[in-house]
Motif scaffolding. Structure first.
Motif, PDB file in Angstrom:
ATOM      1  N   ASN A  36     -18.940   2.724  26.593  1.00 12.79           N
ATOM      2  CA  ASN A  36     -19.634   3.012  27.854  1.00 12.79           C
ATOM      3  C   ASN A  36     -20.586   4.196  27.692  1.00 12.79           C
ATOM      4  O   ASN A  36     -21.686   4.210  28.261  1.00 12.79           O
ATOM      5  N   ARG A  37     -20.189   5.155  26.889  1.00 14.44           N
ATOM      6  CA  ARG A  37     -21.021   6.340  26.661  1.00 14.44           C
ATOM      7  C   ARG A  37     -22.296   5.976  25.918  1.00 14.44           C
ATOM      8  O   ARG A  37     -23.384   6.476  26.223  1.00 14.44           O
TER       9      ARG A  37
ATOM     10  N   THR B 170     -20.812   2.764  34.630  1.00 18.55           N
ATOM     11  CA  THR B 170     -21.686   2.749  35.799  1.00 18.55           C
ATOM     12  C   THR B 170     -20.818   2.578  37.045  1.00 18.55           C
ATOM     13  O   THR B 170     -20.045   1.619  37.128  1.00 18.55           O
TER      14      THR B 170
ATOM     15  N   PRO C 171     -26.893   0.314  32.219  1.00 20.33           N
ATOM     16  CA  PRO C 171     -25.587   0.213  32.881  1.00 20.33           C
ATOM     17  C   PRO C 171     -24.538  -0.373  31.947  1.00 20.33           C
ATOM     18  O   PRO C 171     -24.863  -1.028  30.951  1.00 20.33           O
ATOM     19  N   SER C 172     -23.284  -0.125  32.255  1.00 17.21           N
ATOM     20  CA  SER C 172     -22.182  -0.739  31.521  1.00 17.21           C
ATOM     21  C   SER C 172     -21.027  -0.967  32.470  1.00 17.21           C
ATOM     22  O   SER C 172     -20.965  -0.370  33.552  1.00 17.21           O
TER      23      SER C 172
ATOM     24  N   TYR D  56     -18.237   7.458  31.907  1.00 11.47           N
ATOM     25  CA  TYR D  56     -19.511   6.884  31.484  1.00 11.47           C
ATOM     26  C   TYR D  56     -19.740   5.472  32.014  1.00 11.47           C
ATOM     27  O   TYR D  56     -20.808   4.893  31.803  1.00 11.47           O
TER      28      TYR D  56
ATOM     29  N   SER E 239     -24.705   4.449  28.245  1.00 12.90           N
ATOM     30  CA  SER E 239     -25.267   5.518  29.074  1.00 12.90           C
ATOM     31  C   SER E 239     -26.326   6.308  28.303  1.00 12.90           C
ATOM     32  O   SER E 239     -27.351   6.690  28.861  1.00 12.90           O
TER      33      SER E 239
END
Length: 306
Positions: A163-164, A191, A172-173, A189, A167
């Motif tokens: 996720n980071r 969204t 988005p994730s 991280y 970002s």
């Protein structure tokens, strides 16, 4: 191209009706549980008898929100929640070393030190995950032929790194958190509008696969292996459309799961070894996915699972 997001319809009258019903406590009749509106009755909704309804709701909420956001393609990134950035891993190791120095003959602390040192050695996978996720988020449309959104289990470790990375790329994730006895907190991280929370593992598993265009598994434990083997089983039995499976960290995976031994024992066929590929670098993993979709271009709207 992703679909134009649609705005959800809101029914304020239903909300007002719920609030009004909750305030009616001036008689035994209106205080009775039977008088509660079915969709506002928590005891009813959480009973054994309405489990099918809860399963449906967990399915529908995620599906609707992603459809409204125009997200049709995801890259799933699995891995251990215990693999942390190098600096954090080093601090954990240092803490255990200090405890062991005060009690050098303590076998539990000796084992804990070995455990933390092993995890510290694996901290490089946090960096690999972050780099790969960033590249997927930034370059997928050009390299794969479709815009892909990174999706994880929503927790710490490898999930956080993925996720980071998205970002980092300004993309988005998605995070699919799950209710656990030891409460799991979403990593920071994800969204926010794509941070989900599930009760049922089965529905969560289906959502991981419904829009998946690749599965990338970094070193992990039971949860990671569970997701990997289940996906390989679905591929082996033809229940899902072929997609690239990447096992990142050849040494780890070949040590933990001896697929070749399964071929020798006759429990899988040699051709089943072609269902996945190993990778030891970000470029190798990314290029395998890109090569797969050059050879098998994705048809718009093509679903992985029927």
């Amino acid at each position: 191209m992703s679909k134009e997001p649609t705005r959800p319809r809101v029914y304020p009258s239903a909300r007002a009706t719920v609030a009004e019903a909750q305030c009616q406590s001036d008689s035994p009749q209106t205080c009775s549980p039977s008088f509660r509106l079915a969709f506002a009755d928590q005891d009813f909704l959480t009973s054994d008898d309405t489990r099918a309804v809860r399963l449906q709701l967990e399915w529908q909420k995620f599906d609707l929100l992603l459809s409204r956001a125009g997200i049709d393609h995801t890259i799933v990134m699995f891995g251990s929640a215990r693999i942390r950035p190098a600096d954090i891993a080093a601090k954990h190791t240092e803490t255990v070393q200090q405890l062991l120095a005060a009690d050098p003959n303590n076998p539990q602390r000796q084992r804990e030190l070995q455990y933390q040192q092993s995890l510290q050695q694996k901290s490089e996978y946090y960096d690999y995950t972050r780099q790969l996720a960033a590249r997927i988020a930034a370059e997928s449309e050009q390299a794969f032929g479709f815009p892909a959104t990174v999706i994880t289990g929503g927790g710490p470790g490898i999930m956080e790194a993925a996720n980071r990375g998205a970002s980092d790329a300004g993309k988005p994730s998605i995070g699919l958190n799950i209710v656990l006895p030891k409460e799991q907190q979403p990593n920071p991280y994800i969204t926010p509008e794509f941070c989900f929370h599930f009760h049922y593992f089965a529905i969560r598993k289906m959502h991981f696969l419904m829009r998946a265009r690749s599965i990338i598994t970094f070193p992990g434990g039971f949860g990671t292996i569970d997701e990997l083997i289940e996906t390989l089983t679905l591929l082996q039995t033809g229940r899902i459309r072929p997609l690239p499976i990447v096992l990142f960290g050849r040494r780890y995976w070949q040590r933990v799961i001896n697929f070749e031994a399964m071929v020798e024992e006759g429990t899988i066929e040699e051709k089943d070894l072609q269902l996945f590929r190993y990778a030891d670098s970000v470029d190798e993993a990314f290029d395998h996915i890109a090569a797969f979709y050059r050879a098998h271009p994705l048809t718009n709207g093509e679903a992985l699972v029927e």
